[in-house]
Scaffold this active site. Structure first.
Site, PDB file in Angstrom:
ATOM      1  N   CYS A   1     -19.117  -2.054   1.063  1.00 19.10           N
ATOM      2  CA  CYS A   1     -18.282  -0.899   1.386  1.00 19.10           C
ATOM      3  C   CYS A   1     -18.946  -0.162   2.539  1.00 19.10           C
ATOM      4  O   CYS A   1     -20.168  -0.196   2.690  1.00 19.10           O
ATOM      5  CB  CYS A   1     -18.158   0.019   0.166  1.00 19.10           C
ATOM      6  SG  CYS A   1     -17.147   1.492   0.431  1.00 19.10           S
TER       7      CYS A   1
ATOM      8  N   ARG B   1       0.838  -1.203   0.000  1.00 16.86           N
ATOM      9  CA  ARG B   1       0.000   0.000   0.000  1.00 16.86           C
ATOM     10  C   ARG B   1       0.874   1.255   0.000  1.00 16.86           C
ATOM     11  O   ARG B   1       0.558   2.235  -0.698  1.00 16.86           O
ATOM     12  CB  ARG B   1      -0.910  -0.003   1.230  1.00 16.86           C
ATOM     13  CG  ARG B   1      -1.766   1.250   1.339  1.00 16.86           C
ATOM     14  CD  ARG B   1      -2.675   1.219   2.551  1.00 16.86           C
ATOM     15  NE  ARG B   1      -3.474   2.426   2.623  1.00 16.86           N
ATOM     16  CZ  ARG B   1      -4.439   2.633   3.515  1.00 16.86           C
ATOM     17  NH1 ARG B   1      -4.729   1.706   4.409  1.00 16.86           N
ATOM     18  NH2 ARG B   1      -5.124   3.759   3.518  1.00 16.86           N
TER      19      ARG B   1
ATOM     20  N   TYR C   1     -14.371  10.073  -1.745  1.00 23.38           N
ATOM     21  CA  TYR C   1     -13.452   9.627  -2.797  1.00 23.38           C
ATOM     22  C   TYR C   1     -13.563  10.499  -4.052  1.00 23.38           C
ATOM     23  O   TYR C   1     -12.642  10.502  -4.877  1.00 23.38           O
ATOM     24  CB  TYR C   1     -13.725   8.168  -3.165  1.00 23.38           C
ATOM     25  CG  TYR C   1     -13.191   7.194  -2.145  1.00 23.38           C
ATOM     26  CD1 TYR C   1     -11.863   6.780  -2.178  1.00 23.38           C
ATOM     27  CD2 TYR C   1     -14.011   6.706  -1.132  1.00 23.38           C
ATOM     28  CE1 TYR C   1     -11.371   5.896  -1.233  1.00 23.38           C
ATOM     29  CE2 TYR C   1     -13.524   5.830  -0.184  1.00 23.38           C
ATOM     30  CZ  TYR C   1     -12.195   5.421  -0.234  1.00 23.38           C
ATOM     31  OH  TYR C   1     -11.703   4.561   0.709  1.00 23.38           O
TER      32      TYR C   1
ATOM     33  N   ASN D   1     -10.647  -4.337  -1.212  1.00 23.87           N
ATOM     34  CA  ASN D   1     -10.564  -3.314  -2.251  1.00 23.87           C
ATOM     35  C   ASN D   1      -9.638  -3.742  -3.390  1.00 23.87           C
ATOM     36  O   ASN D   1      -8.712  -4.524  -3.168  1.00 23.87           O
ATOM     37  CB  ASN D   1     -10.051  -2.003  -1.646  1.00 23.87           C
ATOM     38  CG  ASN D   1     -11.134  -1.251  -0.921  1.00 23.87           C
ATOM     39  OD1 ASN D   1     -12.252  -1.163  -1.398  1.00 23.87           O
ATOM     40  ND2 ASN D   1     -10.814  -0.704   0.244  1.00 23.87           N
TER      41      ASN D   1
ATOM     42  N   HIS E   1     -16.639   3.533  -4.543  1.00 27.54           N
ATOM     43  CA  HIS E   1     -15.744   4.677  -4.371  1.00 27.54           C
ATOM     44  C   HIS E   1     -15.947   5.736  -5.449  1.00 27.54           C
ATOM     45  O   HIS E   1     -15.048   6.534  -5.728  1.00 27.54           O
ATOM     46  CB  HIS E   1     -14.279   4.234  -4.306  1.00 27.54           C
ATOM     47  CG  HIS E   1     -13.944   3.503  -3.047  1.00 27.54           C
ATOM     48  ND1 HIS E   1     -12.671   3.093  -2.717  1.00 27.54           N
ATOM     49  CD2 HIS E   1     -14.733   3.097  -2.013  1.00 27.54           C
ATOM     50  CE1 HIS E   1     -12.688   2.473  -1.548  1.00 27.54           C
ATOM     51  NE2 HIS E   1     -13.931   2.460  -1.110  1.00 27.54           N
TER      52      HIS E   1
END
Length: 421
Positions: A164, A90, A244, A144, A194
């Site tokens: 989500c 990440r 987002y 995700n 998102h």
């Protein structure tokens, strides 16, 4: 009832376990299996999970294992919350796109594509094992990028629904602003994972009074501040975008900000170290307050509701989920995965009708849906050209020089996770 959590060593897990303990009348779990390849984390999280159940007098048992086949054998539902490559991957997703002047984020843009490429093959392998041991089990995906992962699962014929926590977080926020119970708030939530907007906030259910205009009149400054977007933008949209959407509506501003501070991955990694130290304390028997800063707020309530509805045990009648479009948005393919309110039951999720969509939203949805299709092809079949095409199609990238440079960086940083590279 047996439920399995793949990625059970996540620091998220005590939030989920707390929900199972508090909402046991909604979802009576007899066995909760936490599966994770990291034995050290699994021991810490599993110990706290058992203490949470004991504190709340939950009669179910919690087992832990590193053996996936054992974990999913006989499970009624399998929840996926894994992170291939961990926080180290990440960290890369959030940094190397910035070298090209593009947003670095784990689910959006180039970083989101990297995560999809690492994740889809692993998730499909897990789902195949679930189907071999129990073809009737539901797969609930919280991993995700949820839209792409859920589409991969559905296209492979698995019984899957994506989840989500953005919608339930907004539901709670709006309820607090209105001074009412969250259960009295029904969102007209529409878009892709998102990439969503709240186009209505209704009292009591899908036919209830729409109080979004009142929210945008009385509380627009608070909502705008939470989203870190200008009030004037919300006034013009007449809707509340997901946070987002800031990556799209304020891309260059976000890139400048990200270049001046530590990555979110670094912050989360430090938080996880603290949390795991707390979880090791044998006197801790409830989720710590610090966990709220980790992310995933209200995930447990949403997961319990969804699992209960899918398994025929109750849950709320309408839930925001990720599932096939099937004509809900006529401008998208039927096999696009959308995020909307749906009626959820033992047969799965059926999206509720959605009014006509503002072209401002529809255009972006269509663009990102095309990207997600190309991203899935890259995840399933590999190859530099497929990666390039997905990046070129993304509305946050778009220019061929950026796409070329990002393709090289993506492959270089993820080679160990890409069989074809």
């Amino acid at each position: 009832m047996k439920l399995t959590v793949v990625g059970g060593g996540s620091t998220y897990t005590p939030e989920l376990v707390d929900g199972f303990a508090r909402l046991r009348d909604t979802l009576p779990v007899e066995e909760l299996v936490l599966m994770d390849p990291a034995q050290d984390r699994l021991d810490l999280v599993g110990g706290l999970a058992r203490r949470i159940f004991a504190r709340q007098d939950h009669p179910g048992r919690i087992t832990t294992t590193t053996d996936l086949d054992r974990a999913v054998d006989g499970a009624d539902a399998v929840l996926l919350q894994l992170r291939v490559g961990g926080q180290a991957a990440r960290e890369q997703d959030e940094t190397w796109p910035l070298e090209c002047g593009c947003v670095g984020q784990e689910t959006t843009g180039a970083g989101g594509l990297a995560k999809a490429l690492r994740t889809v093959p692993v998730v499909l392998d897990i789902a195949d094992r679930v189907r071999r041991t129990n073809p009737h089990a539901w797969i609930i995906d919280f991993t995700n990028p949820v839209g792409i992962v859920t589409r991969a699962l559905l296209q492979a014929g698995h019984k899957a629904v994506g989840l989500c926590n953005v919608a339930i977080g907004l539901q709670r926020k709006f309820a607090a602003l209105l001074g009412i119970e969250p259960s009295d708030v029904h969102l007209d939530h529409m878009g892709l994972n998102h990439l969503t907007w709240e186009t209505g906030v209704r009292l009591g259910g899908p036919e209830g009074e729409d109080v979004l205009p009142k929210l945008l009149t009385d509380h627009v400054d608070t909502i705008a501040a939470d989203l870190r977007l200008p009030r004037a933008l919300l006034d013009r949209l007449g809707a509340v975008p997901s946070y987002y959407l800031r990556y799209y509506y304020a891309h260059d501003e976000v890139v400048r900000e990200l270049g001046t501070r530590p990555s979110r991955a670094a912050e989360v990694a430090a938080m996880e170290r603290q949390l795991l130290t707390m979880y090791a304390d044998p006197s801790l028997d409830e989720k710590p307050a610090l966990l709220a800063q980790r992310g995933g707020a209200y995930y447990s309530e949403a997961a319990v509701d969804l699992a209960a509805a899918l398994l025929g045990g109750g849950g709320t009648p309408y839930q925001v989920v990720n599932t096939y479009n099937r004509g809900t948005f006529p401008f998208l393919p039927d096999d696009a995965v959308i995020e909307v309110q749906a009626a959820v039951g033992a047969k799965g999720a059926s999206p509720l009708p959605v009014p006509s969509v503002d072209p401002l939203h529809a255009g972006l949805m269509a663009n990102v849906t095309a990207y997600e299709d190309l991203a899935l092809q890259a995840a399933l079949h590999g190859g530099r050209t497929r990666v390039f095409r997905a990046l070129l199609s993304h509305p946050l990238i778009g220019q061929h020089e950026y796409a070329e440079a990002l393709t090289d960086r993506l492959i270089a940083h993820n080679r160990e996770h890409l069989a074809w590279a």
